[in-house]
Design an enzyme around this catalytic site. Structure first.
Site, PDB file in Angstrom:
ATOM      1  CB  THR A 152       9.236  -8.234  11.144  1.00 22.99           C
ATOM      2  OG1 THR A 152       7.981  -8.639  11.712  1.00 22.99           O
ATOM      3  CG2 THR A 152       9.910  -9.451  10.495  1.00 22.99           C
ATOM      4  NE  ARG A 155      -1.812  -1.240   3.728  1.00 18.23           N
ATOM      5  CZ  ARG A 155      -2.099  -0.972   4.999  1.00 18.23           C
ATOM      6  NH1 ARG A 155      -3.279  -0.439   5.311  1.00 18.23           N
ATOM      7  NH2 ARG A 155      -1.219  -1.206   5.954  1.00 18.23           N
ATOM      8  CE  LYS A 204      -0.538 -15.486   8.248  1.00 21.02           C
ATOM      9  NZ  LYS A 204      -0.017 -14.991   6.945  1.00 21.02           N
ATOM     10  CE1 TYR A 212      -1.178 -13.213  11.238  1.00 23.09           C
ATOM     11  CE2 TYR A 212      -0.577 -15.066  12.648  1.00 23.09           C
ATOM     12  CZ  TYR A 212      -0.252 -14.145  11.666  1.00 23.09           C
ATOM     13  OH  TYR A 212       0.995 -14.175  11.098  1.00 23.09           O
ATOM     14  CG  ASP A 265      -5.644  -2.142   1.013  1.00 24.20           C
ATOM     15  OD1 ASP A 265      -5.321  -3.257   1.457  1.00 24.20           O
ATOM     16  OD2 ASP A 265      -6.299  -1.314   1.671  1.00 24.20           O
TER      17      ASP A 265
END
Length: 259
Positions: free
Chosen positions: A190, A37, A159, A155, A63
């Site tokens: 990260t 994005r 996955k 989440y 996006d």
């Protein structure tokens, strides 16, 4: 006659694992299409990779939480005259709470980003790989998708779908020269956890659980080249995963993760 250049497309390329995927693929002499994005970050990364590796780098702002984004990406790739041989589906976010966040449009956007867009990109690019007899698809899943946990209602389940889709694609395409792998990282250094507001959790967790992004990406790229179907990065997670999947231990793990 000059041989055609190889091209890799990386989604979520403006931060985290996406940046590292772009860097390591450029080191392997892949031309790149970087998708995210934030165009300013993409342009900065593109300039770095052109200077360092001399590869062609194109930037596509999109996006993937929006339904038309995969078609937009494929159209732009065609306009550029590129053929994608390597697809890294990496875009993602921590997502809303399925029960507490009451705006369904937010939930739908998350599901679009995490599952539908990934399937759509495979739908758009995998047939060409199959017809040409070569391709690599690396779908970034998570160890969180390998075992159900209390209060993880978006989440982890999303996955799990990525793993299941990758397994089915692997079985379908492996005899056509196309390797498909679900990469399942554990905790990775990260900016993901800071963006998701999980800084305190990260600070309190043992160091042994955490791996550097360059290790995760290097192992993921090696896994898809070797024809692995599902690969957990990090020695600790590769040791734990068979235990998590065992019929004998899954009830014990469920009781533990329900606390």
């Amino acid at each position: 006659m000059t041989a055609a250049r190889r091209t890799a497309l990386v989604t979520g390329a403006s931060a985290g694992l996406g940046v590292e995927f772009a860097r390591q693929l450029a080191e392997r002499d892949y031309d790149l299409v970087l998708v995210a994005r934030r165009r300013d970050r993409l342009e900065q990364l593109a300039a770095e990779l052109r200077d360092r590796s001399g590869v062609r780098v194109e930037v596509v702002t999109a996006d993937l939480a929006e339904t038309d984004a995969p078609e937009l990406i494929a159209h732009r790739v065609a306009e550029l005259g590129l053929v994608v041989e390597y697809l890294v589906n990496n875009a993602g976010s921590a997502g809303p709470d399925l029960l507490e966040d009451r705006d369904w449009s937010e939930q739908a956007s998350f599901l679009q980003l995490m599952m539908t867009s990934m399937a759509h990109l495979c739908h758009l690019f995998a047939p060409g790989m199959r017809d040409r007899g070569f391709g690599r698809i690396l779908n970034v899943a998570s160890v969180a998708g390998r075992i159900a946990r209390a209060n993880d209602l978006n989440y982890g389940p999303s996955k799990s779908y990525v793993v299941a889709l990758s397994e089915a694609l692997h079985l379908t395409l492996k005899h056509h020269g196309v390797n498909v792998c679900a990469l399942c990282p554990g905790f990775t250094h990260t900016d993901f956890h800071e963006v998701a507001g999980m800084h305190d959790m990260k600070a309190a967790s043992p160091r042994i659980l955490w791996y550097d992004a360059d290790v995760v990406v290097r192992e993921g790229l090696a896994a898809v080249e070797k024809g692995w179907c599902v690969y957990c990065s990090g020695r600790l997670y590769r040791f734990l995963d068979p235990l998590l999947q065992s019929l004998g231990t899954r009830p014990i793990v469920r009781r533990f993760t329900a606390r």
